[in-house]
Scaffold this motif. Structure first.
Motif, PDB file in Angstrom:
ATOM      1  N   ASN A  70       0.804  -1.221   0.000  1.00 37.71           N
ATOM      2  CA  ASN A  70       0.000   0.000   0.000  1.00 37.71           C
ATOM      3  C   ASN A  70       0.842   1.278   0.000  1.00 37.71           C
ATOM      4  O   ASN A  70       0.285   2.374   0.086  1.00 37.71           O
ATOM      5  CB  ASN A  70      -0.922   0.007   1.225  1.00 37.71           C
ATOM      6  CG  ASN A  70      -2.050  -0.996   1.118  1.00 37.71           C
ATOM      7  OD1 ASN A  70      -3.068  -0.732   0.487  1.00 37.71           O
ATOM      8  ND2 ASN A  70      -1.885  -2.159   1.725  1.00 37.71           N
ATOM      9  N   ASP A  71       2.180   1.119  -0.069  1.00 35.47           N
ATOM     10  CA  ASP A  71       3.078   2.279  -0.010  1.00 35.47           C
ATOM     11  C   ASP A  71       2.890   3.058   1.283  1.00 35.47           C
ATOM     12  O   ASP A  71       2.882   4.299   1.306  1.00 35.47           O
ATOM     13  CB  ASP A  71       2.869   3.202  -1.222  1.00 35.47           C
ATOM     14  CG  ASP A  71       3.270   2.537  -2.528  1.00 35.47           C
ATOM     15  OD1 ASP A  71       4.227   1.742  -2.514  1.00 35.47           O
ATOM     16  OD2 ASP A  71       2.608   2.792  -3.549  1.00 35.47           O
ATOM     17  N   TYR A  72       2.736   2.327   2.385  1.00 36.46           N
ATOM     18  CA  TYR A  72       2.613   2.924   3.702  1.00 36.46           C
ATOM     19  C   TYR A  72       3.953   2.837   4.423  1.00 36.46           C
ATOM     20  O   TYR A  72       4.791   1.981   4.117  1.00 36.46           O
ATOM     21  CB  TYR A  72       1.561   2.203   4.542  1.00 36.46           C
ATOM     22  CG  TYR A  72       0.131   2.585   4.243  1.00 36.46           C
ATOM     23  CD1 TYR A  72      -0.236   3.170   3.040  1.00 36.46           C
ATOM     24  CD2 TYR A  72      -0.877   2.336   5.163  1.00 36.46           C
ATOM     25  CE1 TYR A  72      -1.538   3.509   2.760  1.00 36.46           C
ATOM     26  CE2 TYR A  72      -2.191   2.666   4.900  1.00 36.46           C
ATOM     27  CZ  TYR A  72      -2.523   3.249   3.700  1.00 36.46           C
ATOM     28  OH  TYR A  72      -3.816   3.584   3.429  1.00 36.46           O
ATOM     29  N   SER A  73       4.116   3.703   5.388  1.00 38.75           N
ATOM     30  CA  SER A  73       5.291   3.632   6.252  1.00 38.75           C
ATOM     31  C   SER A  73       4.992   2.688   7.419  1.00 38.75           C
ATOM     32  O   SER A  73       3.884   2.701   7.976  1.00 38.75           O
ATOM     33  CB  SER A  73       5.647   5.024   6.776  1.00 38.75           C
ATOM     34  OG  SER A  73       6.657   4.953   7.755  1.00 38.75           O
ATOM     35  N   PHE A  74       5.972   1.880   7.768  1.00 40.19           N
ATOM     36  CA  PHE A  74       5.844   0.963   8.906  1.00 40.19           C
ATOM     37  C   PHE A  74       6.637   1.537  10.072  1.00 40.19           C
ATOM     38  O   PHE A  74       7.851   1.697   9.987  1.00 40.19           O
ATOM     39  CB  PHE A  74       6.364  -0.425   8.532  1.00 40.19           C
ATOM     40  CG  PHE A  74       6.312  -1.426   9.658  1.00 40.19           C
ATOM     41  CD1 PHE A  74       5.186  -2.221   9.845  1.00 40.19           C
ATOM     42  CD2 PHE A  74       7.388  -1.587  10.522  1.00 40.19           C
ATOM     43  CE1 PHE A  74       5.140  -3.141  10.880  1.00 40.19           C
ATOM     44  CE2 PHE A  74       7.353  -2.503  11.554  1.00 40.19           C
ATOM     45  CZ  PHE A  74       6.223  -3.288  11.730  1.00 40.19           C
ATOM     46  N   SER A  75       5.937   1.882  11.150  1.00 45.72           N
ATOM     47  CA  SER A  75       6.603   2.497  12.304  1.00 45.72           C
ATOM     48  C   SER A  75       6.260   1.726  13.567  1.00 45.72           C
ATOM     49  O   SER A  75       5.158   1.190  13.707  1.00 45.72           O
ATOM     50  CB  SER A  75       6.162   3.959  12.469  1.00 45.72           C
ATOM     51  OG  SER A  75       6.524   4.730  11.344  1.00 45.72           O
ATOM     52  N   THR A  76       7.196   1.698  14.473  1.00 48.79           N
ATOM     53  CA  THR A  76       6.981   1.046  15.756  1.00 48.79           C
ATOM     54  C   THR A  76       7.857   1.731  16.787  1.00 48.79           C
ATOM     55  O   THR A  76       8.567   2.702  16.483  1.00 48.79           O
ATOM     56  CB  THR A  76       7.290  -0.457  15.671  1.00 48.79           C
ATOM     57  OG1 THR A  76       6.924  -1.093  16.902  1.00 48.79           O
ATOM     58  CG2 THR A  76       8.756  -0.706  15.385  1.00 48.79           C
ATOM     59  N   VAL A  77       7.799   1.267  18.017  1.00 41.62           N
ATOM     60  CA  VAL A  77       8.631   1.824  19.078  1.00 41.62           C
ATOM     61  C   VAL A  77       9.743   0.839  19.401  1.00 41.62           C
ATOM     62  O   VAL A  77       9.603  -0.368  19.185  1.00 41.62           O
ATOM     63  CB  VAL A  77       7.803   2.132  20.338  1.00 41.62           C
ATOM     64  CG1 VAL A  77       6.739   3.161  20.029  1.00 41.62           C
ATOM     65  CG2 VAL A  77       7.161   0.870  20.898  1.00 41.62           C
ATOM     66  N   THR A  78      10.831   1.360  19.896  1.00 41.87           N
ATOM     67  CA  THR A  78      11.967   0.525  20.292  1.00 41.87           C
ATOM     68  C   THR A  78      12.080   0.548  21.803  1.00 41.87           C
ATOM     69  O   THR A  78      12.293   1.613  22.400  1.00 41.87           O
ATOM     70  CB  THR A  78      13.271   1.039  19.658  1.00 41.87           C
ATOM     71  OG1 THR A  78      13.131   1.056  18.233  1.00 41.87           O
ATOM     72  CG2 THR A  78      14.437   0.135  20.035  1.00 41.87           C
ATOM     73  N   VAL A  79      11.891  -0.603  22.410  1.00 36.17           N
ATOM     74  CA  VAL A  79      11.934  -0.707  23.870  1.00 36.17           C
ATOM     75  C   VAL A  79      13.382  -0.848  24.312  1.00 36.17           C
ATOM     76  O   VAL A  79      14.085  -1.761  23.883  1.00 36.17           O
ATOM     77  CB  VAL A  79      11.100  -1.898  24.365  1.00 36.17           C
ATOM     78  CG1 VAL A  79      11.192  -2.020  25.884  1.00 36.17           C
ATOM     79  CG2 VAL A  79       9.650  -1.742  23.942  1.00 36.17           C
ATOM     80  N   THR A  80      13.822   0.074  25.143  1.00 35.18           N
ATOM     81  CA  THR A  80      15.175   0.043  25.678  1.00 35.18           C
ATOM     82  C   THR A  80      15.110  -0.026  27.201  1.00 35.18           C
ATOM     83  O   THR A  80      14.032  -0.002  27.802  1.00 35.18           O
ATOM     84  CB  THR A  80      15.956   1.292  25.246  1.00 35.18           C
ATOM     85  OG1 THR A  80      15.241   2.462  25.692  1.00 35.18           O
ATOM     86  CG2 THR A  80      16.107   1.352  23.739  1.00 35.18           C
ATOM     87  N   LYS A  81      16.264  -0.127  27.813  1.00 36.29           N
ATOM     88  CA  LYS A  81      16.320  -0.165  29.270  1.00 36.29           C
ATOM     89  C   LYS A  81      15.769   1.142  29.836  1.00 36.29           C
ATOM     90  O   LYS A  81      16.124   2.230  29.398  1.00 36.29           O
ATOM     91  CB  LYS A  81      17.763  -0.372  29.733  1.00 36.29           C
ATOM     92  CG  LYS A  81      17.901  -0.530  31.238  1.00 36.29           C
ATOM     93  CD  LYS A  81      19.347  -0.788  31.635  1.00 36.29           C
ATOM     94  CE  LYS A  81      19.479  -0.961  33.146  1.00 36.29           C
ATOM     95  NZ  LYS A  81      20.887  -1.209  33.550  1.00 36.29           N
ATOM     96  N   GLY A  82      14.870   1.037  30.788  1.00 33.77           N
ATOM     97  CA  GLY A  82      14.252   2.219  31.372  1.00 33.77           C
ATOM     98  C   GLY A  82      13.127   2.799  30.548  1.00 33.77           C
ATOM     99  O   GLY A  82      12.686   3.927  30.797  1.00 33.77           O
ATOM    100  N   PHE A  83      12.640   2.048  29.550  1.00 35.77           N
ATOM    101  CA  PHE A  83      11.554   2.531  28.681  1.00 35.77           C
ATOM    102  C   PHE A  83      10.270   2.656  29.498  1.00 35.77           C
ATOM    103  O   PHE A  83       9.781   1.689  30.089  1.00 35.77           O
ATOM    104  CB  PHE A  83      11.349   1.547  27.536  1.00 35.77           C
ATOM    105  CG  PHE A  83      10.406   2.034  26.469  1.00 35.77           C
ATOM    106  CD1 PHE A  83      10.843   2.864  25.454  1.00 35.77           C
ATOM    107  CD2 PHE A  83       9.065   1.663  26.481  1.00 35.77           C
ATOM    108  CE1 PHE A  83       9.990   3.308  24.463  1.00 35.77           C
ATOM    109  CE2 PHE A  83       8.196   2.096  25.501  1.00 35.77           C
ATOM    110  CZ  PHE A  83       8.659   2.927  24.489  1.00 35.77           C
ATOM    111  N   GLY A  84       9.740   3.852  29.551  1.00 34.80           N
ATOM    112  CA  GLY A  84       8.534   4.106  30.340  1.00 34.80           C
ATOM    113  C   GLY A  84       7.492   4.872  29.564  1.00 34.80           C
ATOM    114  O   GLY A  84       7.551   4.987  28.330  1.00 34.80           O
TER     115      GLY A  84
END
Length: 734
Positions: free
Chosen positions: A467-481
């Motif tokens: 669909n020519d969409y952007s795929f975005s997500t979050v990156t969980v790191t130490k201390g991610f709140g």
């Protein structure tokens, strides 16, 4: 009588007519229909020569007509109930009264109330939409409201000059009770209704903040399924309007109007006669599901409402009319969309087979054609097989497989990291098509439920590529709140709303939900496309000012309020939330209970176990890199498939006998294949080394034997000389 519904309205109608007749006023209301079906029409101007009279509610507004090019998401078919409720709501709100609308899920409360506060009320009224969940706190509510208010004078806040805010609280009775039985957000609303303000929560300032120009509008469902009874201390401040469930005639009127509008948008005119059959079949399937498939702890997401019925016709509206040339093709499209709206959430083949039986019975009754006569072979519609990206039936699975493999290659060529290693088989084609279908719908959000390794992430990435969409997500790191999560969401929203921004799929899985409070923000995105208080005003001004040219091109006056509204609207239309949760344990069940928006505002796609052809294809793909004969490779594939299916069968038996559940996931299968490859490589290396060692030993023995033979030959040659030397030595001694 406004707070009654259903049978109670019939009783109230009879009682009111009897009471008025007993007091000599029996002819006041028209004899036909109910007292709820009429509005008293008169003019407040004594100079007008309008005779006061009772007028049916349908006649109080202009004739209804749907524009052909109107987006499906903006279509709202008025009914007697909605016209009456909206008229009463507008009258009460203009008079400064707080209103509570109550009724079952799927009766159009949210849509009708949002329409009233956003477009029907005078311009001086502006809306604040807040959706409650089980985890909503009083602090979140107060922050959401104050983020919209302006400071008028010391300790006094309110709407911008000349404006009034209407704070619409959806699912107002959903917050869970605390230790002593109270609902903190509800108590905070009650405090404002009693004292017209709230206390500040800062450590160095707990002063009372008075607010002006604020009205509350609440929507509530029946107290069940996580919803609670609301304290009378709150409801005494509200004028209650009941929104009754739609009866069968009203449902048919709504969806027949909708179907006629869809068919008029390019479908052959001869199909118009099929609209009543389509509506009748859809409603019967919906009512059968409600009656027969009740939610259980294992199937807590089996909650069907009229949103699902609407999704059936939304899917039909997406189709390419040029390809629907006769009734059979129309009925086949209907069967596909009904399956997508209702059956994709089923957790096993038993429910799916039962659903096909129901469809067959309904189609025999409404279409005079059975399921097998309409649906032959695979039933799948998608838009990735043609350059026009039109939503059409996939007639050749081989072509579909090649097309997806081409998209995978294109994805991998463009990817800087994280190649997409996906084996394409029918299971993958089905799920990619379903996710792609959801993403192309306005405000389409998906809930993908499946165990680890089932392909949820890969299928979503591939659907985004298609669909020519952007795929975005979050990156969980130490201390991610919570702060880090909100910052990540803010970046995604800012990118979506930019003038050059592209639609984005925001992917969230179980590992990203470090705290359950994250789901509160996700539910806000699902409902309104924004998170209250996320953007500080200066950052919002900066982001919104980038849209001045966009506003001018759309004919919108680029005022501060209009730019803010445009920014939020672009966020909502460009962002599609895709959640991938696991059904293992009770976590999903608890989330669905506490956050109904996860079901009500999404389309559910349940990723079941891989079928045998999928297991075989994955195994064959894996074994291609291993040196084996064709006969051996086929035998090994059969063994892998047999292992996986046997263990799944044993897991079911173990659950039935021991009441303990074990899961055989695709991840386990991949690990089995990977383990086989590693062990085979290690054993081959060990055997090769042993063979080489053995061959080396044999070579050494052979060389030694040859050397011994040469030495023997040399000794044989030297034997006469040695005897002579020995004789000479003996003679010398003597």
């Amino acid at each position: 009588g406004g707070s009654t519904d259903g049978r109670s309205r019939e009783l109230f109608n009879e009682h009111l007519r009897e009471t008025m007749a007993a007091n000599g006023h029996g002819d006041v209301f028209p004899a036909e229909e109910s007292v709820y079906d009429y509005s008293y029409h008169f003019s407040a101007n004594p100079d007008d020569e309008i005779e006061p009279s009772w007028v049916p509610w349908e006649e109080t507004r202009n004739a209804f007509a749907l524009k052909t090019k109107l987006p499906y998401s903006q279509v709202l078919v008025p009914t007697v109930d909605s016209i009456r409720s909206e008229a009463m709501l507008m009258h009460l709100m203009v008079q400064g009264c707080h209103v509570a609308a109550t009724g079952p899920t799927g009766t159009g409360k949210t849509a009708s109330l949002t329409k009233v506060i956003m477009s029907d009320l005078p311009e001086k009224f502006q809306g604040i939409i807040i959706t409650f969940s089980a985890q909503t706190s009083a602090n979140q509510l107060q922050a959401s409201v104050f983020s919209k208010l302006d400071k008028r004078r010391s300790h006094v806040y309110g709407a911008p000059a000349g404006k009034h805010f209407i704070c619409f609280i959806d699912d107002a009775n959903l917050p869970q009770r605390e230790k002593y039985g109270a609902q903190p957000p509800i108590e905070l609303i009650r405090q404002w209704l009693d004292h017209s303000g709230w206390y500040n929560h800062k450590k160095d300032d707990v002063s009372f903040r008075r607010t002006e120009g604020l009205l509350f509008l609440a929507a509530m469902g029946p107290p069940d399924g996580g919803r609670n009874h609301t304290t009378p201390r709150l409801t005494r401040h509200f004028n209650t309007i009941a929104v009754p469930s739609f009866d069968d005639n009203t449902l048919r009127k709504i969806f027949c109007t909708l179907t006629d509008w869809i068919i008029a948008r390019g479908f052959p005119s001869g199909l118009r006669s099929s609209s009543h059959a389509l509506v009748g079949a859809t409603i019967e399937v919906y009512q059968t599901l409600i009656e027969k498939l009740k939610p259980t702890p294992e199937k807590s997401h089996y909650t069907f409402n009229l949103r699902d019925v609407s999704k059936v016709f939304q899917g039909i509206a997406m189709a390419n009319p040029a390809k629907i040339v006769d009734q059979t093709r129309l009925f086949r499209l209907w069967a596909h969309e009904v399956s997508r709206a209702f059956a994709d959430r089923f957790i096993n083949d038993t429910d799916s087979d039962w659903f096909v039986t129901v469809l067959d019975q309904v189609m025999q009754k409404e279409f005079k054609m059975g399921y097998s006569a309409v649906v032959q072979g695979d039933l799948l519609y998608s838009d990735f097989l043609n350059t026009e990206r039109s939503y059409e039936e996939v007639e050749d699975m081989g072509e579909a497989r090649k097309s997806l493999e081409g998209h995978i290659d294109a994805y991998n060529d463009a990817a800087r990291s994280g190649r997409l290693d996906l084996v394409v088989f029918k299971y993958v084609i089905d799920h990619v098509s379903r996710i792609s279908r959801i993403l192309r719908q306005p405000f389409g959000h998906a809930l993908l439920v499946g165990v680890g390794g089932s392909g949820r992430t890969s299928c979503t990435k591939l659907a985004c590529k298609i669909n020519d969409y952007s795929f975005s997500t979050v990156t969980v790191t130490k201390g991610f709140g919570h702060f880090e999560f909100l910052e990540a969401v803010k970046k995604i929203l800012v990118a979506c709303a930019k003038p050059e921004g592209i639609p984005t799929a925001f992917f969230v899985n179980d590992t990203h939900i470090v705290k359950e409070a994250f789901l509160e923000d996700i539910c806000n995105l699902l409902n309104t496309g924004e998170i209250p208080g996320l953007m500080p005003m200066d950052e919002l001004d900066t982001a919104a000012n980038e849209l001045k040219n966009v506003a001018k091109e759309a004919g919108i006056v680029p005022s501060r309020e209009n730019l803010h509204a445009l920014w939020y609207d672009r966020c909502r239309t460009s962002l599609h939330v895709v959640m991938a949760f696991s059904p293992i344990g009770s976590t999903l069940r608890e989330r669905l209970r506490k956050f109904p928006s996860l079901v009500n505002c999404t389309t559910i796609d349940w990723f079941r176990d891989w079928p045998e052809d999928g297991l075989r294809n994955v195994a064959a793909r894996f074994l291609n890199d291993i040196e084996l004969s064709d006969e051996m490779r086929g035998a090994v594939c059969d063994c892998f498939v047999q292992f996986q299916t046997d263990v799944k069968t044993m897991a079911v038996r173990y659950h039935e006998e021991a009441r303990q559940r074990t899961y055989v996931t695709p991840t386990s299968y991949i690990e089995l294949l990977d383990t086989f490859g590693r062990v085979l490589e290690r054993k081959r290396t060990e055997l090769t080394k042993a063979r080489d060692r053995y061959d080396g030993g044999l070579d050494q023995l052979s060389r030694t034997a040859e050397e011994v033979d040469r030495m023997k030959q040399k000794l044989d040659i030297m034997k006469p000389e040695l005897k002579r030397k020995a004789k000479e030595a003996e003679d010398l001694i003597e």
